[in-house]
Design a protein around this motif. Sequence first.
Motif, mmCIF file in Angstrom:
data_model
loop_
_atom_site.group_PDB
_atom_site.id
_atom_site.type_symbol
_atom_site.label_atom_id
_atom_site.label_comp_id
_atom_site.label_asym_id
_atom_site.label_seq_id
_atom_site.Cartn_x
_atom_site.Cartn_y
_atom_site.Cartn_z
ATOM 1 N N LEU A 15 18.738 18.978 -53.828
ATOM 2 C CA LEU A 15 18.129 19.403 -52.572
ATOM 3 C C LEU A 15 18.001 18.153 -51.714
ATOM 4 N N LEU A 16 18.660 18.153 -50.586
ATOM 5 C CA LEU A 16 18.780 16.952 -49.774
ATOM 6 C C LEU A 16 18.074 17.102 -48.436
ATOM 7 N N VAL A 17 17.626 15.989 -47.898
ATOM 8 C CA VAL A 17 17.095 15.934 -46.534
ATOM 9 C C VAL A 17 17.991 14.998 -45.739
ATOM 10 N N ASP A 18 18.541 15.476 -44.640
ATOM 11 C CA ASP A 18 19.421 14.670 -43.799
ATOM 12 C C ASP A 18 18.557 13.775 -42.910
ATOM 13 N N MET A 19 18.281 12.562 -43.388
ATOM 14 C CA MET A 19 17.415 11.657 -42.650
ATOM 15 C C MET A 19 18.081 11.137 -41.380
ATOM 16 N N ALA A 20 19.412 11.086 -41.367
ATOM 17 C CA ALA A 20 20.101 10.700 -40.127
ATOM 18 C C ALA A 20 19.862 11.749 -39.049
ATOM 19 N N ALA A 21 19.948 13.020 -39.432
ATOM 20 C CA ALA A 21 19.697 14.101 -38.474
ATOM 21 C C ALA A 21 18.243 14.087 -38.016
ATOM 22 N N ALA A 22 17.321 13.785 -38.934
ATOM 23 C CA ALA A 22 15.904 13.715 -38.567
ATOM 24 C C ALA A 22 15.660 12.584 -37.575
ATOM 25 N N GLY A 23 16.285 11.436 -37.827
ATOM 26 C CA GLY A 23 16.143 10.317 -36.904
ATOM 27 C C GLY A 23 16.715 10.630 -35.535
ATOM 28 N N GLU A 24 17.876 11.268 -35.527
ATOM 29 C CA GLU A 24 18.492 11.648 -34.253
ATOM 30 C C GLU A 24 17.601 12.633 -33.492
ATOM 31 N N MET A 25 17.013 13.586 -34.202
ATOM 32 C CA MET A 25 16.143 14.575 -33.572
ATOM 33 C C MET A 25 14.924 13.907 -32.930
ATOM 34 N N ALA A 26 14.340 12.936 -33.640
ATOM 35 C CA ALA A 26 13.161 12.237 -33.135
ATOM 36 C C ALA A 26 13.483 11.441 -31.876
ATOM 37 N N VAL A 27 14.569 10.676 -31.908
ATOM 38 C CA VAL A 27 14.932 9.821 -30.772
ATOM 39 C C VAL A 27 15.430 10.661 -29.599
ATOM 40 N N ASP A 28 16.148 11.727 -29.898
ATOM 41 C CA ASP A 28 16.617 12.626 -28.844
ATOM 42 C C ASP A 28 15.439 13.178 -28.043
ATOM 43 N N HIS A 29 14.349 13.518 -28.742
ATOM 44 C CA HIS A 29 13.152 14.030 -28.065
ATOM 45 C C HIS A 29 12.600 12.987 -27.092
ATOM 46 N N LEU A 30 12.543 11.734 -27.528
ATOM 47 C CA LEU A 30 12.021 10.679 -26.660
ATOM 48 C C LEU A 30 12.928 10.450 -25.451
ATOM 49 N N ILE A 31 14.218 10.480 -25.680
ATOM 50 C CA ILE A 31 15.159 10.271 -24.569
ATOM 51 C C ILE A 31 15.054 11.410 -23.559
ATOM 52 N N GLU A 32 14.916 12.631 -24.059
ATOM 53 C CA GLU A 32 14.786 13.777 -23.158
ATOM 54 C C GLU A 32 13.513 13.693 -22.318
ATOM 55 N N LEU A 33 12.521 12.960 -22.809
ATOM 56 C CA LEU A 33 11.292 12.758 -22.042
ATOM 57 C C LEU A 33 11.431 11.613 -21.039
ATOM 58 N N GLY A 34 12.608 10.981 -21.015
ATOM 59 C CA GLY A 34 12.874 9.954 -20.015
ATOM 60 C C GLY A 34 12.832 8.525 -20.514
ATOM 61 N N HIS A 35 12.626 8.323 -21.809
ATOM 62 C CA HIS A 35 12.524 6.966 -22.351
ATOM 63 C C HIS A 35 13.907 6.385 -22.644
ATOM 64 N N GLU A 36 14.068 5.092 -22.325
ATOM 65 C CA GLU A 36 15.328 4.397 -22.608
ATOM 66 C C GLU A 36 15.116 3.168 -23.478
ATOM 67 N N ARG A 37 13.964 2.535 -23.360
ATOM 68 C CA ARG A 37 13.649 1.369 -24.204
ATOM 69 C C ARG A 37 12.776 1.874 -25.366
ATOM 70 N N ILE A 38 13.430 2.195 -26.473
ATOM 71 C CA ILE A 38 12.761 2.853 -27.602
ATOM 72 C C ILE A 38 12.757 1.920 -28.811
ATOM 73 N N GLY A 39 11.568 1.486 -29.214
ATOM 74 C CA GLY A 39 11.440 0.663 -30.408
ATOM 75 C C GLY A 39 11.657 1.479 -31.670
ATOM 76 N N PHE A 40 11.907 0.779 -32.775
ATOM 77 C CA PHE A 40 12.199 1.463 -34.036
ATOM 78 C C PHE A 40 11.588 0.685 -35.193
ATOM 79 N N LEU A 41 10.632 1.314 -35.880
ATOM 80 C CA LEU A 41 10.114 0.781 -37.139
ATOM 81 C C LEU A 41 10.922 1.431 -38.244
ATOM 82 N N SER A 42 11.823 0.657 -38.849
ATOM 83 C CA SER A 42 12.854 1.199 -39.726
ATOM 84 C C SER A 42 12.539 0.963 -41.196
ATOM 85 N N LEU A 43 13.042 1.862 -42.044
ATOM 86 C CA LEU A 43 12.987 1.671 -43.495
ATOM 87 C C LEU A 43 14.378 1.341 -44.051
ATOM 88 N N ALA A 44 15.297 0.939 -43.175
ATOM 89 C CA ALA A 44 16.640 0.507 -43.570
ATOM 90 C C ALA A 44 17.366 1.551 -44.399
#
Length: 235
Positions: free
Chosen positions: A64-93
């Motif tokens: 049973l897998l979770v597509d973390m790439a898709a989750a990350g894309e979904m999160a950042v896409d939401h921020l971009i749609e709200l008008g943000h372009e300079r988006i920081g990222f606290l990453s777990l590599a």
Amino acid sequence: FFDSLTDPVLLNKNIHHEEVASLILLLPNAILENPQHERILALMTERVQNIICLEKSIYNLPALLVDMAAAGEMAVDHLIELGHERIGFLSLADEREKGYRRALTLHGLPFDPSLMRVVDGTEILPSAYEAMLELIDQQPEMTALFAANDEAATAALAALRDRGKRVPEDIAIVSIDNTAASAFVRPALTTVNVPRSEMVDYAFQFLLSQRIHPISPPASMVLPIELVVRESSGG
């Protein structure tokens, strides 16, 4: 559990098809870190026909897998749609970074490595707190943050408050997990729901279905994710 099975008597007594019909493997990667456990696991896969892994496939077993790439894309896409372009990222590599980069690319935004900080996965809260302070001080044009998980987002909220920044007015935040705490911090976190609490239920259903209607070879399943919009993103 695996430590007790290093005793060959206990292993032979407890791990065979008459005793164990199905098996769910939690944290399979952690199991493989110990050479003795790897040997036991190899025997298990020989003796138990119906096995499923959670979050990571090993030995070509279904998972049973979770597509973390898709989750990350979904999160950042939401921020971009709200008008943000300079988006920081606290990453777990991990695969989250791929989603972060993909969302930027799809919206025609450049990837800027100076906006990313890798968090120590063994000490997420203090590591994320310090990383967020760095981003606040070094990236004054940053207007949003993608935190790898709710724990990192919680630390980021504390860092922002300590620097006198408002969420979401000054910096919007989106994370991944949708833990129980995410709805009770203030502001409540916008986060991508990862159905970990339901994962064992999915696993039981999978194993039961495989016993009743066996498919060879059994296929892995990618679990559904969804964005839960709350106050922290300003959405």
